[in-house]
Enzyme design. Structure first.
Site, PDB file in Angstrom:
ATOM      1  N   ARG A  16     -12.813   5.543 -11.152  1.00  0.00           N
ATOM      2  CA  ARG A  16     -12.156   6.126  -9.987  1.00  0.00           C
ATOM      3  C   ARG A  16     -11.013   6.992 -10.469  1.00  0.00           C
ATOM      4  O   ARG A  16     -10.048   6.497 -11.040  1.00  0.00           O
ATOM      5  CB  ARG A  16     -11.636   5.014  -9.071  1.00  0.00           C
ATOM      6  N   HIS A  51      -4.291  11.949  -4.469  1.00  0.00           N
ATOM      7  CA  HIS A  51      -3.472  10.806  -4.929  1.00  0.00           C
ATOM      8  C   HIS A  51      -2.054  11.309  -5.165  1.00  0.00           C
ATOM      9  O   HIS A  51      -1.512  11.226  -6.258  1.00  0.00           O
ATOM     10  CB  HIS A  51      -4.079  10.211  -6.207  1.00  0.00           C
ATOM     11  N   GLU A  89      -3.894   5.662  -0.454  1.00  0.00           N
ATOM     12  CA  GLU A  89      -2.675   5.049   0.055  1.00  0.00           C
ATOM     13  C   GLU A  89      -1.816   5.996   0.901  1.00  0.00           C
ATOM     14  O   GLU A  89      -0.677   6.320   0.553  1.00  0.00           O
ATOM     15  CB  GLU A  89      -1.845   4.475  -1.090  1.00  0.00           C
ATOM     16  N   ASN A 105      -6.503  -1.512  -1.802  1.00  0.00           N
ATOM     17  CA  ASN A 105      -5.666  -1.747  -2.978  1.00  0.00           C
ATOM     18  C   ASN A 105      -4.823  -2.988  -2.710  1.00  0.00           C
ATOM     19  O   ASN A 105      -4.173  -3.066  -1.661  1.00  0.00           O
ATOM     20  CB  ASN A 105      -4.743  -0.552  -3.243  1.00  0.00           C
ATOM     21  N   TYR A 157      -2.046  -5.874  -4.595  1.00  0.00           N
ATOM     22  CA  TYR A 157      -1.243  -6.318  -5.732  1.00  0.00           C
ATOM     23  C   TYR A 157      -0.536  -7.635  -5.475  1.00  0.00           C
ATOM     24  O   TYR A 157      -0.437  -8.490  -6.342  1.00  0.00           O
ATOM     25  CB  TYR A 157      -0.223  -5.244  -6.114  1.00  0.00           C
ATOM     26  N   GLU A 205      -8.110  -0.838  -6.208  1.00  0.00           N
ATOM     27  CA  GLU A 205      -7.045  -1.082  -7.186  1.00  0.00           C
ATOM     28  C   GLU A 205      -6.607  -2.534  -7.143  1.00  0.00           C
ATOM     29  O   GLU A 205      -6.394  -3.077  -6.057  1.00  0.00           O
ATOM     30  CB  GLU A 205      -5.797  -0.220  -6.906  1.00  0.00           C
TER      31      GLU A 205
HETATM   32  C1  GCO Z   1      -0.410   2.606  -5.866  1.00  0.00           C
HETATM   33  C2  GCO Z   1      -0.974   3.751  -6.540  1.00  0.00           C
HETATM   34  C3  GCO Z   1      -0.964   3.687  -8.040  1.00  0.00           C
HETATM   35  C4  GCO Z   1       0.128   2.843  -8.646  1.00  0.00           C
HETATM   36  C5  GCO Z   1      -0.307   1.402  -8.773  1.00  0.00           C
HETATM   37  C6  GCO Z   1       0.826   0.528  -9.291  1.00  0.00           C
HETATM   38  O1  GCO Z   1      -1.191   1.757  -5.424  1.00  0.00           O
HETATM   39  O2  GCO Z   1       0.809   2.568  -5.718  1.00  0.00           O
HETATM   40  O3  GCO Z   1      -2.310   3.944  -6.139  1.00  0.00           O
HETATM   41  O4  GCO Z   1      -0.780   5.039  -8.341  1.00  0.00           O
HETATM   42  O5  GCO Z   1       0.433   3.311  -9.933  1.00  0.00           O
HETATM   43  O6  GCO Z   1      -0.668   0.896  -7.542  1.00  0.00           O
HETATM   44  O7  GCO Z   1       1.924   0.636  -8.436  1.00  0.00           O
END
Ligand code: GCO
Length: 480
Positions: free
Chosen positions: A93, A137, A182, A309, A311, A386
């Site tokens: 990607r 992006h 995003e 995405n 985290y 992500e």
């Molecule tokens: C995001 C972006 C990425 C970041 C990654 C870590 O999700 O913020 O897609 O460019 O680098 O997520 O923060």
């Protein structure tokens, strides 16, 4: 397919399973973005983007870092393609830099820019790696920002024309098209908090940007549909928030943040309407008159897969207005707010452990998010576009034994497997990121890659996580 869960999602709470087998069609890939890895910021006709401007503005980016060189991917394409193949990636990607294709955001295509991405796509296909192209992006041509950027409707219209150019160029070879990465960050961090380019702090501007990004997505899908020929899949990637309520006001706080961060996008994109509670929560900020008749029909295009995405989670409550407001939302605080109309919500510090970004490590948040999406949009296939983590990597005898990152990946990929067991139509997982890169406001201080980049020599070194991931991608089985 084996699974260690006693009931869907109810497996051992540490999520450290091994041996779980993913469906044969499940895709394991890796993700990057143009401004974060390419460098060559002014070569072959590339025009300036808002991140070129922002990173060169003193005080905006850690250490004054810029994407001028980044990982120099632009000049190391074949080496990086071979690296991806060595890691058994099934898909890659990447994002296309709008300013390489149209240096000022409008007008005829820059052939050298098209040629670079043509080489990338052909190189992927030659190595049996599926290209997944993101049109945007965050590297908006500066010339468009000079005319209002995402606060301006004209930018959405220009994006539709950009999509047409790229679709005509690569529509015979690219199967999966992601319009935006995003839009939450582009809108709320770029025009609300000011932590991201272009660094504006306008609550109404942020909400106008939300709408124009949603509109841009719809216009791009309409344009792509006219010109691509390779049995295309259309997609968008959202950093949907996994939200926990805290205390007696937690449910109301969670509703507010879910409206702003999640349903401000999924509502128009997947239901064809902005949620009423969002309009109510923001009525002191804007009257939403930037939404024009017909816009929502344009935005509400059927998409083949929704990119997610993930985290970490957030934990929220309604601020009492007296005690110090907790502001642990995981984003850099530079003075503005990414939460227009809901600054009464406070974000609590969550239990650790944490990554180098200060984000909590909680795979159950991924499971919960995927199951929520299954329940709200049962017919919508999903893709984790992500997931990954920054840690303070150290080099030992030329190697990087990043055991924390391997553990993070194992636990979140286990959560993905449990989501599949729970009936989520999950198509794939892309680790963020292929290699260490420019982490926006943090510059090069945060390393997310499964491959280390020495920023002095630009040498690439696969970390232990890359070797672990290569074993996973080769077998669709979580290594023991
Ligand atoms: C995001 C972006 C990425 C970041 C990654 C870590 O999700 O913020 O897609 O460019 O680098 O997520 O923060």
């Amino acid at each position: 397919m084996t699974d260690s869960t006693t009931a869907a999602g109810q497996g051992n709470p540490d999520y450290r399973d091994g041996g779980l087998v993913f469906p044969p069609a499940f895709t394991f890939g890796s993700a990057t973005a143009s401004y974060q890895i390419e460098g060559a910021f002014d070569e072959d006709g590339r025009g300036p983007s808002i991140w070129d401007t922002f990173s060169k503005t003193p005080g905006k980016v850690f250490n004054g870092d810029t994407g001028d060189v980044a990982d120099d991917h632009y000049h190391r394409l074949d080496e990086d393609l071979d690296l991806m193949a060595s890691l058994n990636l099934q898909a890659y990607r990447f994002s296309i830099a709008w300013p390489r294709i149209q240096p000022t955001g409008r007008g005829p295509a820059n052939q050298a820019g098209l040629d670079f991405y043509g080489r990338l796509i052909d190189g992927l296909l030659a190595r049996g790696i599926t290209p997944v192209a993101t049109l945007y992006h965050w590297d908006l041509p500066q010339a468009l920002e000079d005319e209002g950027g995402w606060m301006s409707r004209a930018t959405a219209e220009a994006f539709g024309e950009y999509a047409r150019i790229v679709g005509e160029a690569f529509g015979d070879r690219v199967h999966t098209w992601t319009t935006l990465n995003e839009p939450w960050c582009s809108a709320y961090l770029g025009y609300g908090s000011g932590a991201h380019a272009p660094g504006k702090m306008s609550p109404e501007g942020a909400l106008a940007a939300v709408h124009h990004l949603n509109l841009a997505h719809g216009l791009a899908v309409l344009a792509l549909r006219e010109v691509v020929t390779n049995d295309p899949e259309f997609s968008i990637t959202l950093n949907l928030h996994s939200i926990r309520g805290h205390g007696p006001t937690g449910a109301e706080a969670a509703r507010r943040i879910d409206a702003l961060a999640n349903r401000a996008f999924t509502g128009p994109l997947l239901k064809g309407a902005y949620p009423d509670d969002l309009l109510e929560d923001t009525k002191q900020v804007t009257d939403w008159s930037f939404v024009e008749p017909g816009d929502l029909a344009i935005i509400h295009q059927p998409i083949d897969v929704l990119g997610v995405n993930y985290y970490s989670t957030v934990t929220v409550s309604i601020w009492d207005g007296v005690s110090p407001r907790a502001n642990a939302d995981g984003h850099q605080n530079v003075g503005g707010s990414p939460w227009p109309g809901s600054d009464i919500v406070e974000f609590h510090v969550q239990p650790g452990p944490y990554t180098e970004m200060g984000w909590n490590i909680d795979p159950s948040g991924l499971f919960d998010l995927l199951v929520q999406l299954r329940d709200e949009f049962p017919e919508q296939p999903l893709m984790i576009t992500e997931n990954g983590a920054a840690f303070a990597d150290t080099v030992t005898d030329g190697a990087v034994h990043d055991v924390e990152r391997v553990d993070y990946l194992r636990r979140h990929i286990t959560a993905a497997h449990r989501a599949i067991d729970a009936g989520v139509d999950l198509r794939g997982y892309f680790v963020w990121s292929l290699m260490d890169n420019f982490e926006w406001g943090y510059g090069y201080s945060k390393r997310f890659g499964i491959v280390r980049v020495d920023y002095d020599t630009l040498e690439r070194t696969p970390k232990d996580s890359a070797l672990w991931y290569a074993e996973l991608a080769a077998s669709n089985t979580i290594p023991a």
